[in-house]
Design a protein around this motif. Sequence first.
Motif, PDB file in Angstrom:
ATOM      1  N   ARG A  20     -21.328 -29.251 -59.296  1.00 58.20           N
ATOM      2  CA  ARG A  20     -20.879 -29.283 -57.892  1.00 58.20           C
ATOM      3  C   ARG A  20     -19.650 -30.186 -57.759  1.00 58.20           C
ATOM      4  NH1 ARG A  20     -22.667 -28.007 -53.133  1.00 58.20           N
ATOM      5  NH2 ARG A  20     -24.798 -27.596 -53.745  1.00 58.20           N
ATOM      6  N   GLY A  21     -18.657 -29.668 -57.047  1.00 50.92           N
ATOM      7  CA  GLY A  21     -17.451 -30.449 -56.768  1.00 50.92           C
ATOM      8  C   GLY A  21     -16.439 -30.465 -57.895  1.00 50.92           C
ATOM      9  N   THR A  38     -20.549 -36.536 -77.855  1.00 49.94           N
ATOM     10  CA  THR A  38     -21.678 -37.261 -77.279  1.00 49.94           C
ATOM     11  C   THR A  38     -21.557 -37.263 -75.754  1.00 49.94           C
ATOM     12  OG1 THR A  38     -20.572 -39.406 -77.264  1.00 49.94           O
ATOM     13  CG2 THR A  38     -21.763 -38.796 -79.292  1.00 49.94           C
ATOM     14  N   GLN A  39     -22.653 -37.574 -75.089  1.00 49.57           N
ATOM     15  CA  GLN A  39     -22.606 -37.661 -73.629  1.00 49.57           C
ATOM     16  C   GLN A  39     -21.596 -38.716 -73.194  1.00 49.57           C
ATOM     17  OE1 GLN A  39     -26.252 -37.652 -71.390  1.00 49.57           O
ATOM     18  NE2 GLN A  39     -27.273 -36.338 -72.860  1.00 49.57           N
ATOM     19  N   GLU A  40     -21.531 -39.824 -73.904  1.00 54.61           N
ATOM     20  CA  GLU A  40     -20.587 -40.892 -73.573  1.00 54.61           C
ATOM     21  C   GLU A  40     -19.147 -40.403 -73.698  1.00 54.61           C
ATOM     22  OE1 GLU A  40     -23.193 -41.259 -75.730  1.00 54.61           O
ATOM     23  OE2 GLU A  40     -24.465 -42.431 -74.389  1.00 54.61           O
ATOM     24  N   GLN A  41     -18.849 -39.622 -74.737  1.00 51.53           N
ATOM     25  CA  GLN A  41     -17.501 -39.094 -74.925  1.00 51.53           C
ATOM     26  C   GLN A  41     -17.143 -38.108 -73.811  1.00 51.53           C
ATOM     27  OE1 GLN A  41     -18.202 -37.616 -78.895  1.00 51.53           O
ATOM     28  NE2 GLN A  41     -16.973 -39.257 -79.832  1.00 51.53           N
ATOM     29  N   ILE A  42     -18.082 -37.264 -73.444  1.00 51.57           N
ATOM     30  CA  ILE A  42     -17.830 -36.290 -72.381  1.00 51.57           C
ATOM     31  C   ILE A  42     -17.591 -37.003 -71.058  1.00 51.57           C
ATOM     32  CG2 ILE A  42     -18.812 -34.377 -71.048  1.00 51.57           C
ATOM     33  CD1 ILE A  42     -20.366 -33.603 -73.658  1.00 51.57           C
ATOM     34  N   GLN A  48     -14.754 -37.500 -63.392  1.00 48.14           N
ATOM     35  CA  GLN A  48     -15.331 -36.946 -62.162  1.00 48.14           C
ATOM     36  C   GLN A  48     -16.781 -36.512 -62.362  1.00 48.14           C
ATOM     37  OE1 GLN A  48     -13.252 -35.416 -64.270  1.00 48.14           O
ATOM     38  NE2 GLN A  48     -13.118 -33.216 -63.933  1.00 48.14           N
ATOM     39  N   LEU A  49     -17.222 -36.499 -63.595  1.00 47.89           N
ATOM     40  CA  LEU A  49     -18.574 -36.068 -63.948  1.00 47.89           C
ATOM     41  C   LEU A  49     -19.513 -37.271 -63.946  1.00 47.89           C
ATOM     42  CD1 LEU A  49     -20.085 -33.535 -64.989  1.00 47.89           C
ATOM     43  CD2 LEU A  49     -19.422 -34.212 -67.285  1.00 47.89           C
ATOM     44  N   THR A  50     -20.643 -37.149 -63.278  1.00 45.72           N
ATOM     45  CA  THR A  50     -21.624 -38.236 -63.281  1.00 45.72           C
ATOM     46  C   THR A  50     -22.615 -38.018 -64.424  1.00 45.72           C
ATOM     47  OG1 THR A  50     -23.189 -37.112 -61.835  1.00 45.72           O
ATOM     48  CG2 THR A  50     -21.479 -38.467 -60.766  1.00 45.72           C
ATOM     49  N   LEU A  54     -24.129 -34.400 -65.729  1.00 48.94           N
ATOM     50  CA  LEU A  54     -24.037 -33.989 -67.122  1.00 48.94           C
ATOM     51  C   LEU A  54     -25.428 -33.696 -67.673  1.00 48.94           C
ATOM     52  CD1 LEU A  54     -22.495 -33.422 -69.701  1.00 48.94           C
ATOM     53  CD2 LEU A  54     -22.516 -35.876 -70.177  1.00 48.94           C
ATOM     54  N   SER A  55     -26.385 -34.537 -67.371  1.00 46.00           N
ATOM     55  CA  SER A  55     -27.757 -34.298 -67.823  1.00 46.00           C
ATOM     56  C   SER A  55     -28.298 -32.985 -67.270  1.00 46.00           C
ATOM     57  CB  SER A  55     -28.670 -35.450 -67.401  1.00 46.00           C
ATOM     58  OG  SER A  55     -28.314 -36.617 -68.097  1.00 46.00           O
TER      59      SER A  55
END
Length: 71
Positions: A20-21, A38-42, A48-50, A54-55
Amino acid sequence: MAEALIVADPQILSGKPCVRGTRLSVEFLLELAASGATQEQILAQYPQLTSAALSAALGARRDPREPGAER
């Protein structure tokens, strides 16, 4: 009720599920993760991604009827 983090709007990315957004599709985020990001890299690459969004995207399942989906 909490606002959905993953939405599909025919006006955005031809209706592909996305965060969303943003114009970050679930498919794109899954591909990043599958390629080893990794999630941290993304999260660092897309501020803008929380973490919650992401989860939610990484927990999404592809429709098995969709072309290219694994069987």
